[in-house]
Structures are given as structure tokens and as C-alpha cells.
Write an enzyme that holds these catalytic residues in place. Structure first.
Site, PDB file in Angstrom:
ATOM      1  CG  HIS A 104      17.118-134.998 -17.643  1.00  0.00           C
ATOM      2  ND1 HIS A 104      15.678-134.557 -17.328  1.00  0.00           N
ATOM      3  CD2 HIS A 104      17.535-135.172 -16.029  1.00  0.00           C
ATOM      4  CE1 HIS A 104      15.312-133.608 -16.026  1.00  0.00           C
ATOM      5  NE2 HIS A 104      16.472-134.208 -15.170  1.00  0.00           N
ATOM      6  CG  ASP A 107      14.181-135.424 -20.345  1.00  0.00           C
ATOM      7  OD1 ASP A 107      13.896-135.778 -19.771  1.00  0.00           O
ATOM      8  OD2 ASP A 107      14.786-134.273 -20.516  1.00  0.00           O
TER       9      ASP A 107
END
Length: 443
Positions: A104, A107
Site C-alpha cells: 500500500h 506502507d
């Protein structure tokens, strides 16, 4: 630029065969072994995920984090922490030997105090990821945007009642899709974690579904605008965190895509999400293949005694053998792969536990692949399946499917011929025994 080692005691994981007692070796996953005409790695295209392995601290709704993750030290500057986390992730990917990773946007880069700062952070870390990828050869299976963690998305992203939230989510996906494209990603995933409702009392279903369709069209349009050749994927899930999510399962998503002219979009199926939807994973894969939307896989499992998404490592060859059979029967995953969307258990606190979980899961996938290939090559299931439907290749079956017979025509035919068809055994137990024999023999 050299980075600190976070797994200095772990050597690269090697294939040592089924008789190996070394827990830090593969017993079944042999990347170069040819199965059904292709290398095992090319069939599976395995990926390790960034979020559960390197972002999640081991917390749950009742307790704080338990996992040993020095790169997540809250005392670190957020960008310094992101740099350490990326170094740890690529050291792990390289030593495990997986060819892909998934992420993501949030992330790999922290959210800033403004959208502009968030974009700058992501751009900086994408540049760093590109260097790691060049050094290690590890590639991006897919990227995505986190449209569910921040409080602005409490009522959804694309389906939010506030158009400003829709606009913010669209801008975030725009940047994440471009980042995925810059890194050469093979796919881009949209997980609608909060695209649903908690109560119908305050929900306009038709409006929210129309908003979701418009959002997907925007993503597809931008994919073509920037020349991204990867596949856009939707990840179905029936519920949790919302009471009901609009991407309930593969069949629901396929119907939605067809209705809104989004036929190039496929699905990224997760085993644990199938469980939450009341389906077997075998069913979800077979349904997606039959409906022409099979794209990629999140390989994990749930717990039959828990009613939520536990994201455990897959550990059952039996459960995955028929999944592999259906994937092989459908011609494979193409640009997709098997992403380990998996969490360690909260009591598996050591960093090296990440290796044990992924090694075991890769071995399970590899052996299931051998079983699936054996089933397909033998014809034990396919030949019996075709024989069961053989009548549809005859004159009556062909005329029915070609619309050559009306309802009155069929009424007259059954009356004239005095048809009285008798049931034929489906041989379920025999077929289950055949599958078990292939599992027993797989080497």
C-alpha cells in the site's frame, strides 16, 4: 548505499528436498522445477506483502503490539523509519527468494501533514524502492492505496456521502497508481475495505453503487492515460470492517463490472475472504474462472472457530489442491500471482518467524501445484466432468442452447417421446477418493 542488516543470522533459503529436516529450507518449493510445462516460480509468481510482515506491530483490538520490529520504533523520524523498514523488507525478500512484493502507499511512506507532503514522501520512497529492486531483482506484483485506515474514510472512500472525500481518495489512487507504474508493477489492486454500510437507515444504496462505478471508470481511464499495462483488480470481501461490503464475492463483483461496462477489471481473490462469505476458496476461484474475472490470489487461510479475518499462513495441501487444479484448468494467472497476505500470530514475536511462516506456505503451494498438475494431466476429474455433460453436445442439447426450441416445442417433444429421464450418479465419493490419491502420490 549499505544498509543495516535486520536478518543477519539468516542465510538465503534454499531448496533441499522433501527429506530435509532444516526448518530454514524449502522441502517442496523448487523455483526452477518444471511442472506442466512451466517453472514452478512462473506458475506461482509468489509475493510477500509489505503491510502484515513489516508494518503491523502484532496488535489486536484487545492488546498492543507484540512483534520485534526495530524499524517501527516510534522514536524514529517517520522517513528514517520508512527507510529502515524498506531495507528490512528487501533483505527479507532477497533471502526468502520471492520474485515479487506487494504494498500500500502508506506502507512504504508515512502520511504527511498535507496531501502534497504525503505525495513527496511516497515519491522519495518509490525512488528508494526502485534502487532496491534494481539491486535485488525483486519486482512489484501489485500496488494499492490505503483508503481505509485514516478517519476521513470512516464512511467509505468512493462510496462516501461527502464528494470531497471521493475527490481525496481519487487523488490518492491517482498518485499510488502512478507510483506502481513507475516501479513496473504487474497489477493494481482496489480493496474497498469501507465501501459498504454499517446500517441501511442512513444509506442510499443506489447512489453509493453509482459512485463506486464512477470511481472505477476514473481509475481505468487513468491507467490508459499513463500507459500502465497492468491489470486493475478488485479484492472481494463480504464484511468486516463494514457490516456489508459491495464487493461481497467474485460473482457479485463480476455482475457489477458487467453492469457498468468495466469488463477489463478482474478480481484478486483471498482465501480468508471466501471463508467470511460462506464459500470455499475452491468455489471462489472456480466462479471467477467461469465468469472470466480471475486475476490474482491472496494466499492465506482463516480459522473456522473465529468469525473474522485472521490472515493465517496457508498450511493445507488438501485445501489448495483443487484451487490449483482450477487455476491450471483456466490457463493460469497470467500477470497475477500468489501474494502472502498473511500475519504471524501475536505470540510469534521474533523476526525470524517471518521466514518460518513463508517457507511453510510456499511449500504448501508448491505441493498443491504438483497435485493440481497431476489431476489435470491424468484427466481423472476432467474426463468424468465432460462425460457428465455429454448430452449437451448432442442434438437436443445443442438445439436448446442455440434457441432452436421454444418452451411449447419442448413440451411437445417430452409429450410425444414420453420422456422419463432417470438420475445418474454424480460419483462424488469416487471423485473425492481420486483427489486424495493424487495428494498421496504428489512428489
Amino acid at each position: 548505499m549499505p544498509h543495516r542488516s535486520f536478518f543477519e543470522d539468516i542465510d538465503p533459503i534454499r531448496f533441499r528436498g522433501p527429506d530435509s529436516d532444516d526448518p530454514l529450507s524449502f522441502r517442496w518449493y523448487d523455483a526452477d522445477r518444471v511442472v506442466a510445462g512451466r517453472r514452478m516460480e512462473d506458475h506461482l509468481r509468489p509475493a510477500a506483502c509489505y503491510w502484515h510482515s513489516f508494518v503491523w506491530p502484532g496488535s489486536d483490538m484487545f492488546g498492543e503490539g507484540t512483534l520485534e520490529r526495530p524499524w517501527n520504533d516510534p522514536a524514529l523520524d517517520p522517513m528514517d523509519a520508512a527507510t529502515d523498514k524498506m531495507a528490512a523488507a528487501f533483505e527479507f525478500f532477497e533471502k526468502l527468494g520471492v520474485p515479487f512484493f506487494t504494498f500500500h502507499d502508506r506502507d512504504i511512506a508515512p502520511e504527511g501533514s498535507s496531501f502534497k507532503e504525503s505525495c513527496r514522501n511516497l515519491d522519495q520512497m518509490v525512488d528508494a524502492a526502485a534502487e532496491h529492486m534494481e539491486r535485488t531483482g525483486v519486482q512489484v506484483l501489485w500496488g494499492t492505496a490505503n483508503l481505509f485506515s485514516h478517519r476521513r474514510y470512516a464512511a467509505g472512500a468512493a462510496t462516501n456521502p461527502d464528494p470531497e472525500v471521493f475527490a481525496y481518495a481519487a487523488a490518492q489512487v491517482c498518485h499510488a497508481l502512478e507510483a506502481t507504474h513507475r516501479l513496473g508493477g504487474d497489477n493494481y489492486v482496489l480493496w474497498g475495505g469501507r465501501e459498504g454500510y454499517d446500517t441501511l437507515i442512513n444509506t442510499d444504496l443506489r447512489r453509493e453503487l453509482d459512485q463506486l462505478a464512477r470511481f472505477l471508470h476514473l481509475v481505468v481511464e487513468h491507467k490508459h492515460r499513463i500507459g500502465f499495462e497492468g491489470t486493475i483488480l478488485i479484492e472481494p470481501k463480504p464484511s468486516e470492517p463494514t457490516k456489508h461490503q459491495y464487493d461481497f464475492d467474485a460473482a457479485t463483483v463480476a455482475g457489477f463490472l458487467s453492469r457498468h461496462g468495466l469488463d477489463e477489471v478482474k478480481v484478486n481473490l483471498e482465501a480468508n475472504h471466501a471463508t467470511l462469505g460462506g464459500h470455499s476458496f475452491h468455489h471462489e476461484v472456480a466462479a471467477a474462472a467461469a465468469l472470466g474475472v480471475l486475476g490474482s490470489i491472496d494466499a492465506n487461510r482463516g480459522d473456522a472457530q473465529n468469525g473474522w479475518d485472521t490472515d493465517q499462513f496457508p498450511n493445507s495441501v488438501e485445501d489448495l489442491s483443487l484451487v490449483m487444479f482450477e487455476i491450471l484448468r483456466a490457463g493460469g494467472l497470467g500477470r497475477g500471482g500468489f501474494n502472502f497476505d498473511t500475519k504471524l500470530r501475536r505470540q510469534s514475536t521474533s523476526r525470524d518467524d517471518l521466514f518460518y511462516g513463508h517457507i511453510g506456505a510456499l511449500d504448501v503451494l508448491a505441493r498443491a501445484l504438483l497435485v493440481g498438475a497431476s489431476l489435470l494431466e491424468s484427466g481423472d476429474l476432467e474426463d468424468r466432468r465432460q462425460a457428465r455433460y455429454a448430452g449437451w453436445g448432442g442434438p437436443l442439447g445443442e438445439d436448446i442452447l442455440a434457441a432452436a426450441l421454444s418452451l411449447p416445442d419442448l413440451h411437445a417433444m417430452v409429450t410425444d417421446r414420453d420422456l422419463d429421464p432417470k438420475p445418474v450418479s454424480g460419483r462424488q465419493e469416487l471423485l473425492e477418493n481420486l483427489v486424495n490419491r493424487h495428494i498421496e502420490r504428489a512428489r
